[in-house]
Design an enzyme around this catalytic site. Structure first.
Site, short mmCIF file in Angstrom:
data_model
loop_
_atom_site.label_atom_id
_atom_site.label_comp_id
_atom_site.label_asym_id
_atom_site.label_seq_id
_atom_site.Cartn_x
_atom_site.Cartn_y
_atom_site.Cartn_z
N SER A 136 -2.85 -12.34 4.43
CA SER A 136 -3.13 -12.33 3.15
C SER A 136 -2.29 -13.10 2.14
CB SER A 136 -3.49 -10.96 2.59
OG SER A 136 -2.15 -10.44 2.60
N LYS A 156 0.74 -1.29 0.15
CA LYS A 156 0.04 0.01 0.05
C LYS A 156 0.88 1.29 -0.05
CE LYS A 156 -4.25 -1.81 0.03
NZ LYS A 156 -5.18 -1.48 -0.84
C1 PLP Z 1 -2.61 -7.14 2.84
C2 PLP Z 1 -3.15 -6.66 1.68
N1 PLP Z 1 -3.57 -5.68 1.19
C3 PLP Z 1 -4.25 -5.36 0.27
C4 PLP Z 1 -3.93 -6.36 -0.85
C5 PLP Z 1 -4.49 -5.78 -2.29
O1 PLP Z 1 -5.32 -4.92 -2.08
P1 PLP Z 1 -5.94 -3.80 -3.08
O2 PLP Z 1 -7.08 -4.78 -3.71
O3 PLP Z 1 -6.71 -2.93 -2.40
O4 PLP Z 1 -4.89 -3.62 -4.11
C6 PLP Z 1 -3.69 -7.43 -0.55
C7 PLP Z 1 -3.61 -8.22 -1.79
O5 PLP Z 1 -3.05 -9.51 -1.83
C8 PLP Z 1 -2.93 -7.86 0.35
O6 PLP Z 1 -2.68 -9.03 0.86
#
Ligand code: PLP
Length: 453
Positions: free
Chosen positions: A272, A42
């Site tokens: 994740s 992020k």
């Molecule tokens: C911890 C985490 N945050 C965010 C994301 C992806 O998020 P976004 O769909 O908001 O790009 C992922 C994707 O695997 C993730 O593992």
């Protein structure tokens, strides 16, 4: 050459091949987004959304940013905001962990807590509240779910980096969806440079996205413990048109897979990462031809040490099944025979008992003389002992413990334990002179929860 600025270290993360997990005919590579300076993928969108708002004039020098999140996006925005001199207000639902809130506050963020039990449309729903605070303060509502600079960050940085690191040879990319920025941005990039590259969705069980991709419709969302991915709605910026396969992964499989990644490859990814890797492995193993497949380690397992990397948390959630005995050993969460019970000796000082209670976050300790349990000492015993004279922390535990112990045997039924709890006690399990452990009300709740349908 040293970097000039921490923000210059966002992106250009390394890619590593998985060597010790079974990938069928395929080769699997992981992009280590946990190595961004703020610790997650992020950071990329924190930078791109702020820079886009600067460019189009929505954000003036010294201005205020408002977003609704306690997750990695908040940290990414906080990093960029603090280095560029913006004020950041984050609206955070009150179920978020204290660690995240401490971290954000330490980065100078103003955290506004709101209710987590209300839905969209309610004035205290976190996204509605963030939008309102932004309007009231003349701030810029970042809104990662509807902000085109979010997918653009991945289209212009994550995608080209993968393409170069894979020497223009990649047949599939496996990712999860939170705001959908990653999937949408990578889909757009690969549609241009390599239209045959398949996008694969990794979704936690309970999220509606997998069903939406597979059937075009979805029902009621459930709940899941994996953080950062999965949704109960379709994000406005989402583009699933290039997704060729979608896998729904249980919390148990996500957590055990993240642990396997650490054990087999030495990579400490977050919850994740377990979901993405589990889906990537299923995809790889189901192929008939060799393919080069990429997935992501979106954040670090450091954030989850007390969760999925904690054996007791894994057991309490039913993700690891212990051998069953058919007696109270199945209810004791920290078995003494596994050296898991925190204890004190009668000659230890009360200061030692206090330090252990604090360290392990427990409110009572069994007092053991060798293998024999000779008493129990709890917060109340400690307080009575030291209240008049704090020097009493130097007294031995034996002078403050309760030695009149009511114990229960291994075959005691749970309804009998209720009588012990009703008196405000924990159950001390001793059978044929042998100490097995303590049972608290919470232990029984975990036990019953794991048996619930
Ligand atoms: C911890 C985490 N945050 C965010 C994301 C992806 O998020 P976004 O769909 O908001 O790009 C992922 C994707 O695997 C993730 O593992």
């Amino acid at each position: 050459m040293p970097a000039q600025h921490i923000l210059d270290l966002i992106g250009n993360t390394p890619l590593v091949e998985v060597k010790n997990l079974e990938t069928g005919p395929c080769r699997l590579f992981l992009k280590l987004e946990n190595q961004n300076p703020g610790g997650s993928i992020k950071d990329r969108i924190g930078k791109s959304m702020i820079e886009a708002a600067e460019r189009d004039g929505r954000l003036k020098p010294g201005g205020t940013l408002v977003e609704a999140t306690a997750g990695n996006t908040g940290l990414g925005l906080a990093l960029v905001a603090l280095l560029k001199g913006y004020k950041l207000i984050l609206v955070v639902p009150d179920k978020m962990s204290r660690e995240k809130i401490f971290h954000l506050k330490a980065m100078g963020v103003q955290v506004v807590l709101t209710r987590s039990d209300v839905e969209k449309g309610h004035p205290e729903y976190y996204q509605d509240m963030a939008e309102r605070i932004a309007a009231e303060n003349g701030g810029f509502y970042v809104n990662q779910f509807g902000n085109e600079a979010n997918p653009l960050a991945h289209e212009s940085s994550t995608g080209p980096e993968i393409w170069e690191q894979m020497h223009h040879d990649v047949q599939a990319v496996v990712c999860g969806v939170g705001s959908s920025g990653t999937l949408t941005g990578l889909s757009r990039y690969f549609a241009r440079v390599s239209p045959a590259t398949e996008m694969v969705l990794a979704d936690p069980e309970g999220s509606v996205l997998c069903e939406y991709v597979n059937k075009g419709s979805y029902g009621q969302a459930g709940s899941w413990v994996v953080e950062g991915i999965g949704e109960d709605f379709i994000p406005p910026i989402a583009d699933f048109s290039r997704v060729k396969a979608a896998y729904s992964i249980s919390d148990r499989e996500s957590c055990t897979t993240a642990r396997e990644l650490l054990l087999k490859e030495g990579i400490l990814g977050g919850s994740s990462t377990g979901t993405l890797l589990a889906a990537a492995l299923r995809y790889c193993r189901s192929q008939s031809f060799p393919k080069r497949v990429v997935s992501l380690v979106c954040d670090s397992g450091n954030k989850y040490l007390s969760k999925l990397f904690n054996d007791y948390w894994m057991r309490d959630n039913g993700f690891v099944v212990r051998p069953q005995f058919g007696d109270l050993r199945d209810v004791i969460s920290r078995l003494h025979e596994e050296f898991a019970t925190v204890t004190v000796a009668p000659d230890d000082k009360l200061a030692v008992a206090y330090a252990r209670m604090k360290l392990y976050d427990v409110s009572q300790l069994p007092v053991l003389q060798g293998a024999q349990v000779v008493g129990i000492v709890d917060e109340w015993d400690l307080l009575i002992a030291v209240e008049a004279d704090p020097a009493s922390f130097q007294r031995p535990v034996r002078t403050a413990m309760s030695a009149r112990l009511e114990t229960v045997g291994l075959s005691t039924p749970i309804p009998v334990l209720m009588e012990t709890f009703n008196k405000g006690h924990v159950a001390v399990v001793v059978d044929q002179g042998r100490f097995y452990g303590l049972i608290t009300r919470m232990d029984v709740l975990h036990h019953l929860r794991n048996r619930a349908p």
